[in-house]
Design an enzyme around this catalytic site. Structure first.
Site, mmCIF file in Angstrom:
data_model
loop_
_atom_site.group_PDB
_atom_site.id
_atom_site.type_symbol
_atom_site.label_atom_id
_atom_site.label_comp_id
_atom_site.label_asym_id
_atom_site.label_seq_id
_atom_site.Cartn_x
_atom_site.Cartn_y
_atom_site.Cartn_z
ATOM 1 N N LEU A 284 0.838 -1.204 0.000
ATOM 2 C CA LEU A 284 0.000 0.000 0.000
ATOM 3 C C LEU A 284 0.869 1.249 0.000
ATOM 4 O O LEU A 284 0.624 2.183 -0.774
ATOM 5 C CB LEU A 284 -0.922 0.013 1.219
ATOM 6 C CG LEU A 284 -1.631 1.356 1.496
ATOM 7 C CD1 LEU A 284 -2.578 1.714 0.354
ATOM 8 C CD2 LEU A 284 -2.369 1.320 2.826
ATOM 9 N N TYR A 285 1.895 1.285 0.844
ATOM 10 C CA TYR A 285 2.771 2.454 0.904
ATOM 11 C C TYR A 285 3.378 2.747 -0.465
ATOM 12 O O TYR A 285 3.458 3.907 -0.886
ATOM 13 C CB TYR A 285 3.887 2.238 1.923
ATOM 14 C CG TYR A 285 3.451 2.308 3.364
ATOM 15 C CD1 TYR A 285 2.430 3.163 3.771
ATOM 16 C CD2 TYR A 285 4.066 1.517 4.337
ATOM 17 C CE1 TYR A 285 2.024 3.221 5.098
ATOM 18 C CE2 TYR A 285 3.672 1.573 5.672
ATOM 19 C CZ TYR A 285 2.655 2.426 6.044
ATOM 20 O OH TYR A 285 2.270 2.487 7.361
ATOM 21 N N HIS A 286 3.817 1.688 -1.151
ATOM 22 C CA HIS A 286 4.453 1.895 -2.458
ATOM 23 C C HIS A 286 3.476 2.535 -3.444
ATOM 24 O O HIS A 286 3.768 3.574 -4.041
ATOM 25 C CB HIS A 286 4.957 0.562 -3.020
ATOM 26 C CG HIS A 286 5.640 0.711 -4.346
ATOM 27 N ND1 HIS A 286 7.000 0.862 -4.475
ATOM 28 C CD2 HIS A 286 5.159 0.782 -5.618
ATOM 29 C CE1 HIS A 286 7.321 1.001 -5.738
ATOM 30 N NE2 HIS A 286 6.210 0.956 -6.460
ATOM 31 N N GLU A 287 2.314 1.904 -3.619
ATOM 32 C CA GLU A 287 1.381 2.423 -4.620
ATOM 33 C C GLU A 287 0.813 3.773 -4.204
ATOM 34 O O GLU A 287 0.583 4.644 -5.049
ATOM 35 C CB GLU A 287 0.256 1.424 -4.880
ATOM 36 C CG GLU A 287 -0.644 1.843 -6.029
ATOM 37 C CD GLU A 287 -1.271 0.684 -6.764
ATOM 38 O OE1 GLU A 287 -1.828 0.919 -7.850
ATOM 39 O OE2 GLU A 287 -1.218 -0.452 -6.264
ATOM 40 N N MET B 269 2.367 6.130 -2.466
ATOM 41 C CA MET B 269 3.374 7.160 -2.726
ATOM 42 C C MET B 269 3.416 7.513 -4.206
ATOM 43 O O MET B 269 3.448 8.686 -4.585
ATOM 44 C CB MET B 269 4.746 6.679 -2.254
ATOM 45 C CG MET B 269 4.893 6.618 -0.737
ATOM 46 S SD MET B 269 6.470 5.892 -0.223
ATOM 47 C CE MET B 269 7.606 7.226 -0.667
ATOM 48 N N VAL B 270 3.389 6.483 -5.066
ATOM 49 C CA VAL B 270 3.435 6.732 -6.508
ATOM 50 C C VAL B 270 2.165 7.440 -6.970
ATOM 51 O O VAL B 270 2.219 8.414 -7.734
ATOM 52 C CB VAL B 270 3.642 5.416 -7.283
ATOM 53 C CG1 VAL B 270 3.544 5.662 -8.787
ATOM 54 C CG2 VAL B 270 4.993 4.796 -6.933
ATOM 55 N N CYS B 271 1.006 6.964 -6.515
ATOM 56 C CA CYS B 271 -0.263 7.605 -6.881
ATOM 57 C C CYS B 271 -0.274 9.071 -6.476
ATOM 58 O O CYS B 271 -0.747 9.930 -7.229
ATOM 59 C CB CYS B 271 -1.431 6.881 -6.205
ATOM 60 S SG CYS B 271 -1.968 5.376 -7.020
ATOM 61 N N ASP C 60 4.813 -1.946 -15.920
ATOM 62 C CA ASP C 60 3.899 -3.095 -15.901
ATOM 63 C C ASP C 60 2.652 -2.813 -16.730
ATOM 64 O O ASP C 60 1.533 -3.125 -16.314
ATOM 65 C CB ASP C 60 3.516 -3.437 -14.456
ATOM 66 C CG ASP C 60 2.812 -4.787 -14.345
ATOM 67 O OD1 ASP C 60 3.004 -5.634 -15.241
ATOM 68 O OD2 ASP C 60 2.072 -4.995 -13.367
#
Length: 429
Positions: free
Chosen positions: A110-113, A115-117, A195
């Site tokens: 969740l943190y990864h997506e 941050m990117v979002c 991806d």
């Protein structure tokens, strides 16, 4: 002083008594009035997004923290009643009216997506050329529930089932918008999606069940920073200073793109590395170059467009694009070579149909000038190509030729795949 404001304060706008008289004006959007975001607009916007807490110039590290609204559980209850999709990250459910919730098994994912979002959302706030329109928005997040809330769409392009003559125009228009979105991600946000595939392209609703809505790129679960960014080490910290997540940028070819949609240049690298028995250590790899990231994203987008073309033409489902599913283990070099066969044969068919010269560095006749494919492997590759050509003849593909006569379709395919080449350095090899 703003020109319009100066005019309002001029003597011609004063009453005879000397008092200031300002004529009422119809409300105007800030963007239309000023042409760009003002400082106050930025203040009201920024408090809902990632905040920089520290910059370490010595180590070139950027520290950020989440805004308070992402750590409060103040959303409607999540019921998990209507499952829309499931993946390695977790699952997506319908939520409230016209929204979905993506629930993550791991908070680090969740943190990864998130941050990117959020980086993309900040970039979209200052976009002026419309290139961001085909990037999905996120509505909010809740780290307590491991949840990311997003708008609802009909389905993914992979699950879309209404392929007919009326699908051609929205398909071409949609991929033109997706191409712009890839450029926006790369140049404005400093991001490598890595991806892109039909399962990560969403189809919006239309007034009819059989219409294809706008296409939107989603799923930033493996997105990373490319090397054009000033700082590549970005760390998320809690309000108390504890490190929650570190946004990675090291990438190796096996982790880029789904194997079925890997460009030929990546398939060749994986084939060579597997043949040599070499497994790269991700921690020893660096960030992907900005231009390389752009090329790879565009190429994966191109092969996703070929997926749509196949569904427009092959109603019999005789042609196994993109996945031939030969049953090889991922440690076998042939595993990666198998995904090259349907791409090569389909592009040769389209090149002949459209009178294009698409040199992909590998042919169905066994020509591979830049990669030393073993005799045994080439024999297997040629057998796959012969089988695929037979399947093309048995399908209705060539009967659907009028569907491929859209004036922009050949050029779009050629543009997206222009730099792909079966060689370790791509077209430049």
């Amino acid at each position: 002083m703003d020109v319009n404001m100066a005019a309002e304060l001029s003597p011609t706008n004063s009453s005879s008594s000397g008092e200031l008289s300002v004529s009422p004006e119809p409300p105007r959007e800030t963007q239309a009035f000023l042409g760009k975001v003002t400082v106050i607009d930025y203040f009201t916007f920024q408090h809902k997004h990632l905040k920089v807490t520290n910059i370490d110039d010595m180590t070139e590290t950027l520290y950020v923290k989440l805004p308070e609204n992402m750590t409060r559980c103040d959303h409607l209850p999540i019921t998990c009643e209507y499952l829309l999709g499931r993946g390695s990250y977790g699952a997506v459910y319908a939520h409230a009216d016209n929204a979905t919730v993506k629930l993550y098994d791991s908070v680090t994912e969740l943190y990864h997506e998130l941050m990117v979002c959020d980086m993309i959302q900040i970039g979209k706030a200052t976009a002026e050329d419309g290139q961001d329109k085909a990037l999905v928005d996120y509505l909010s997040a809740c780290t307590s529930c491991h949840a990311l809330f997003m708008p609802q769409f009909r389905c993914s392009l992979q699950d879309y089932g209404h392929w007919h003559d009326g699908s051609i125009e929205p398909l071409v228009r949609g991929f033109q918008g997706l191409k712009d979105a890839v450029y926006f991600l790369n140049r404005h946000c400093g991001l490598f999606h890595s991806d892109i595939s039909p399962s990560n392209i969403l189809v919006d609703f239309t007034d009819t069940m059989w219409g294809m809505g706008r296409l939107v790129l989603t799923d930033y679960g493996t997105a990373s920073l490319h090397d054009r960014n000033k700082m590549l080490d970005v760390r998320l910290k809690s309000s108390k200073g504890r490190q929650l997540y570190r946004l990675y940028c090291q990438r190796e070819p096996f982790s880029i793109a789904k194997d079925t949609y890997k460009p030929l240049c990546l398939l060749s690298k994986c084939y060579i590395l597997r043949g040599a028995g070499h497994i790269p250590d991700p921690s020893a790899c660096g960030p992907v170059g900005a231009q390389t990231a752009l090329r790879l994203d565009l190429q994966s987008l191109g092969y996703s467009l070929l997926y749509g073309i196949m569904h427009l033409a092959d109603s019999t489902h005789k042609i196994p694009y993109p996945n031939p599913d030969m049953g090889f283990d991922r440690s076998d070099p042939l595993y990666f070579l198998q995904f090259a066969a349907p791409k090569v044969v389909l592009l040769e068919v389209l090149s002949q149909m459209w009178n294009l010269n698409l040199d992909m560095g590998l042919t169905s006749c066994g020509e591979s000038p830049c990669v030393d494919v073993t005799a045994e492997h080439m024999s297997q590759f040629l057998q796959w190509c012969r089988s695929l050509k037979k399947r093309f003849k048995e399908s209705y593909f060539f009967n659907c030729r009028p569907r491929f006569e859209h004036p922009h379709l050949p050029g779009l395919v050629a543009e997206l795949l222009a730099d792909d080449f079966f060689g370790p350095d791509g077209r430049r090899g």
